[in-house]
Write an enzyme that holds these catalytic residues in place. Structure first.
Site, short mmCIF file in Angstrom:
data_model
loop_
_atom_site.label_atom_id
_atom_site.label_comp_id
_atom_site.label_asym_id
_atom_site.label_seq_id
_atom_site.Cartn_x
_atom_site.Cartn_y
_atom_site.Cartn_z
N HIS A 101 0.79 -1.24 0.00
CA HIS A 101 0.00 0.00 0.00
C HIS A 101 0.82 1.29 0.00
CE1 HIS A 101 -3.65 -2.34 1.88
NE2 HIS A 101 -3.20 -2.86 0.76
N GLU B 105 -13.83 1.78 -4.17
CA GLU B 105 -14.73 2.92 -4.17
C GLU B 105 -14.18 4.12 -4.91
OE1 GLU B 105 -15.06 3.12 0.14
OE2 GLU B 105 -13.92 5.00 0.14
N TYR C 287 -12.84 10.08 5.05
CA TYR C 287 -13.52 9.13 4.17
C TYR C 287 -13.66 7.73 4.76
CZ TYR C 287 -13.87 12.90 0.97
OH TYR C 287 -14.24 14.11 0.43
#
Length: 364
Positions: free
Chosen positions: A144, A237, A247
């Protein structure tokens, strides 16, 4: 469905791709790339392409691939490596090129961004300097890193980051993990950033509560920043980003944890910003772009997504800020990025050991 139909005048094979709205010609512009990741067009029509292994190459309009440019930074690969590439809005005068990458550090690795000047021979980046370093160093050696770059019309630079597989840091304003970063091109922080004057918060943060952002695009009409990120197991998303908003990750998600544990769904937390579109099962999309060109008129005004695990180009129709329709166009390969070229063609990068640059136009 792809079907081989002809060989172009350039000698490159062409395929016909039948889609809902129009038939598309798919041409391989260049091949032999090592997991290409980012793509930017030079003013003369040549392409700058980053490879995950740490190389930056120039590709001619005829598909000739250069040797790796000198002067690029050392990279930590895993899910990192050399990531996105973008040109300064004033490139014609200053020749500045921006990169994001997984930066090796003494105690680990993290996402970084830097810039250097493309020399006149286009063989090197000169005087490369780091303008952003994600803090703190990620505890995961592998996961990530994000990361995309996009310039706004007023010359500010957005950088997306991943949570580095430490999801709690996405909610921590003292850390750059799981955030969208907004800086000036020289790395300084704009005074009007939402956390610029908050004690204990990193001033470069624009939004937070993200997982792993590999899609960023500016809406051509509204100027709003649209963002795409991977969910855990499902829950990919798209968000429309507002400064200072949270978020939700990992407090809420439309997916579930990778170990099967459930996550509260976004409606349970109306105080957190929710996605405008989400997918379960995952479509695993990376790059995204709004198509505004004339080469494929039937796609004008659509949002295009580059599908990795889905091995597809995903075409979304929009009604304002709402997704009104979706078409998944099978490509048979992992698609890392999608870009509209200066000729209005759509360009795709395939995420393979022998990756390709594909050029898509309408069948004539």
């Amino acid at each position: 469905m792809l079907a081989l139909i002809s060989v172009a005048a350039t000698g490159k094979p062409q395929q016909c791709l039948k889609t809902e709205k129009t038939d598309i010609i798919v041409e391989t512009l260049a091949g032999g790339l090592d997991h290409p990741w980012g793509l930017a067009f030079l003013p003369d029509g040549r392409l700058l392409v980053s490879e995950r292994a740490g190389h930056l190459r120039v590709v001619s309009a005829e598909g000739e691939v250069s040797r790796p440019l000198d002067g690029t930074p050392s990279v930590h690969i895993a899910e990192g490596g050399l990531l996105d590439v973008a040109l300064d809005p004033g490139f014609a005068e200053n020749r500045l090129v921006y990169l994001t990458y997984g930066e090796p550090r003494e105690d680990g690795a993290a996402t970084a961004a830097g810039r250097g000047r493309l020399n006149p021979a286009s063989t090197a980046l000169e005087n490369f300097q780091v303008i952003f370093r994600q803090q703190p160093v990620g505890t995961s050696d592998y996961h990530h890193f994000g990361s995309r770059l996009v310039f706004t019309s007023d010359g500010k630079l957005f950088i997306s980051t991943g949570d580095r597989f430490n999801s709690d840091l996405s909610q921590d304003l003292s850390a750059d993990m799981g955030k969208i970063i907004r800086i000036n091109p020289d790395g300084l922080v704009p005074f009007d950033n939402p956390f610029a004057n908050r004690q204990g918060a990193r001033p470069e943060i624009w939004s937070y509560g993200h997982r792993n952002i590999q899609g960023l695009a500016i809406h051509p009409d509204t100027g709003a920043l649209w963002e795409g990120e991977f969910g855990p197991t499902g829950g990919d998303e798209i968000n429309i980003i507002e400064p200072g908003h949270n978020y939700g990750w990992p407090l809420v998600s439309w997916g579930e944890h990778v170990d099967g544990r459930s996550i509260p769904k976004p409606p349970t937390r109306p105080d957190l910003a929710d996605a405008i579109q989400h997918w379960t099962p995952s479509i695993s999309f990376s790059g995204m772009t709004f198509y505004t060109g004339k080469a494929i008129p039937a796609w004008r005004g659509n949002l295009l997504l580059a599908g990795l695990a889905s091995q597809a180009l995903i075409r979304l129709t929009l009604n304002g800020s709402r997704v009104s329709g979706e078409e998944r166009i099978p490509m048979g390969e992992r698609i890392r990025h999608v870009v509209q070229g200066p000729d209005d063609s759509v360009y795709l990068l395939t995420d393979e050991d022998h990756g390709r640059i594909l050029r898509l136009t309408s069948e004539r």
